[in-house]
Design an enzyme around this catalytic site. Sequence first.
Site, PDB file in Angstrom:
ATOM      1  NE  ARG A  98      -4.211   3.341  -0.496  1.00 29.71           N
ATOM      2  CZ  ARG A  98      -5.374   2.836  -0.124  1.00 29.71           C
ATOM      3  NH1 ARG A  98      -6.488   3.341  -0.607  1.00 29.71           N
ATOM      4  NH2 ARG A  98      -5.429   1.851   0.730  1.00 29.71           N
TER       5      ARG A  98
ATOM      6  CG  ASP B 224      -2.008   1.072   1.115  1.00 30.83           C
ATOM      7  OD1 ASP B 224      -1.926   1.941   0.216  1.00 30.83           O
ATOM      8  OD2 ASP B 224      -2.924   1.045   1.941  1.00 30.83           O
TER       9      ASP B 224
END
Length: 120
Positions: free
Chosen positions: A52, A50
């Site tokens: 992000r 992930d």
Amino acid sequence: MYQKNGGLIIYLYQEGRGIGISEKVKSIHLEQTKSLNTAEAFSVLGHQDDPRNYAIAIDVLKIENIQNVIIATNNPNKVKSLLENGITVESRINLDIEKNETMTRYLEAKTEALGHYEKD
């Protein structure tokens, strides 16, 4: 100024965990053709679990002088990011995503491989 029971929704456009729609389509293809879960497919494509970043959301909160939040998420990275940046998480609302035949494996992978919170 936000009232005590007011709210703010911050939407960050991060389709496919920020890797872009074409890479997300590739990961879905791997999931369907190679029986990989979402975390495995991302790994095969060379992506982090992930990648992000929530800095923009944190900046918005700080600009608006919001220091305490109630967050609706199953993603522990979002909670961690807020806490690390001085935002108090008063509580977390679990997103209740009903499992069905299509979603069960995907949701299990998010819990097992990515550490997402399970349904309360």
